[in-house]
Design a protein around this motif. Sequence first.
Motif: not given
Length: 653
Positions: A183-184, A232, A236, A241, A246-252
């Motif tokens: 996924r990531f 996820a 979410g 965060p 980044t938002d993507e890194e925080s989410f992952a």
Amino acid sequence: MKDGYYLSAYVNPVGLQRVLNVTYRHDANLSLWRKEGARVSLLAHWEVERISGQKQHRTPFLDRAHLEGFVDARLAEHGLTRADMVEIWGTPGLDTVDDYHLAGEHPALAYHSLAHLHSAVLLDSEAFHRGTVLGFAVDRGPDFVVERAITDKWFTGCVVRAGEMTVFPVQSPGPLYGAAKDRFHLREGTLMALAGATGAHGRCDRDAVLDTYVFDDITSMTVPAEALEDIARQVGDTLVPDPRFTDEESFASAVMKEVQAISVRVMERNVEEALHAHDLTPADTVLALAGGYALNCPTNSHLMDKYGFRRLLAPPCVGDDGQSIGMALAAFRKKSPGGRFDFRFPTPYLGGEDTGLDEALTAHARFVASVAKADPAEAVRDLREGPVAWFHGRSEIGPRALGNRSLLADPTTYAAKEELNRLKERQWWRPVAPVVLEEHLGDWFENSRPSPYMLETFTIREEVRERIPAVAHLDHSARVQSLTADGNPPLHALLTAFHEATGVPMLCNTSLNDRGEPIVEKLAEAFNFCLRKGVRIGYFNGVRVEFTDFDAYGVPGPLPREHERFTVVPPERERAIRAALNPHGLPDLVLYRYLHDNLMMDRHDIREVEGARAVAEEVAAQLADRPWLVAYSRGRMRERREKFASLGAAYTF
């Protein structure tokens, strides 16, 4: 069982696989053994990626001549040939016997997992035959090269009491981590590091996930992706965060925190069910772990600390890169009288050796400023100025640098971590592991114990945290390699000198390789890395080399190793392979489906007219029942063709 040499090979079988872009195994490897009476010795272990240059090597050999030539070249390093082998195991077509494996003994369990299990529980035959061992083989899923049918259960545990081994199915967190990788688009180790690198967090109902999804059989191919999307979605909705990311890194990172917690719970359930069912006392029991998930150091240490096991047994190559070791140990157990033999894992330094320093220096003379015998005191001064390359003797096996193909640096400055990540082209937040003098381990890390293969994580003691910022994770933990004088004398001497000069008994230790490149194997590859990256000092087999004139070095990337032999398919060779193995001209789509159906391959020989006709009819029926298979199969063929023709970081995904 005869005395002599044995070879175990975990590689893809040859046939139409390469020209049809079909693979069954990754992390291909071979192991060389010698039996003398009851004593069994592991002499060498080759990870194919180190020679081919393909990370997690999975590309099949082109044909039998390619495979046999590769094996012959490895054996020649030890003055041997295939004719010197009493038996060869592990890969159909290369095997010399078929009575070595366990596919028939435990028909409900995957042989792949059983081999993993043996690679851990038999690392010390004394513990196996005289003590109590609780073992788990937890990875993402099996291959079906040796066993032909899909088994009921894919992941295996065992209890060993005085040499009597009882096996049973278990769940594995590996498929859930694998789904996160997909996924990531980040490696499992990177995701594990990202989970601890940020303060980002969210919530999910962990108990509901554990009760809803099971990871123990063929459904592990689909269920983990569903479980990950469930996690996820919940994370979410509740995400907090970390503004540094980044938002993507925080989410992952937040998702992976939940994935890690759920994975730990899966392993706790495995342990607690086994302890109860077999009436085990952890303090009297050795914990043995193998399979790719055993690279998850926080889980390993958590299990050791929570349950108080006597010690941890795991090879440095716990993933599929150690399958040839597990296959061989299982074979020795099966074929030895009473299942008894003497074996103790010798050392992680079982890979290739390169003694051609003079040749390397001559070839790179323009870029060499000075050459001198290594001196530990001078090496300490070099380390205080910046990272150094460290290349010594035979390469270590497994995916982690253990001190013979390493980049070493000063752990007392955060700048050292930043420079190492720059050199390796890694994310700024990636942690760096320490290699530590074992005799000082307890002074710097809480609840520590020997960890020679970098498979455990310990918390840095509060009073010394500020002294070693380069190796500390956000939670003040570190993935530790402990080192004894006997384990690696040259590196131990360097650590001792650094300790005497600074009061710190450790160094930063990361693997000597570029992004997407396997750990270097040869001196030329190490020189190439230093000159491309501007690493001024390297220590090579006890010799200090100072480099210069970096801007004039015109090689843009890592040296190719044996790339071309795997990535290029000469047209005339392809025509010959097709003519010999597909003489009746079955279309590629039919061949692709055939090569993915072991039972069909066992039923029909497409070199015969009737076999080819039967396969064409069976595949036509398959595609009529499931029309989506046409586009799916063609997409997979195209994807594999692109991957097999390229190398580097993108190859993994």
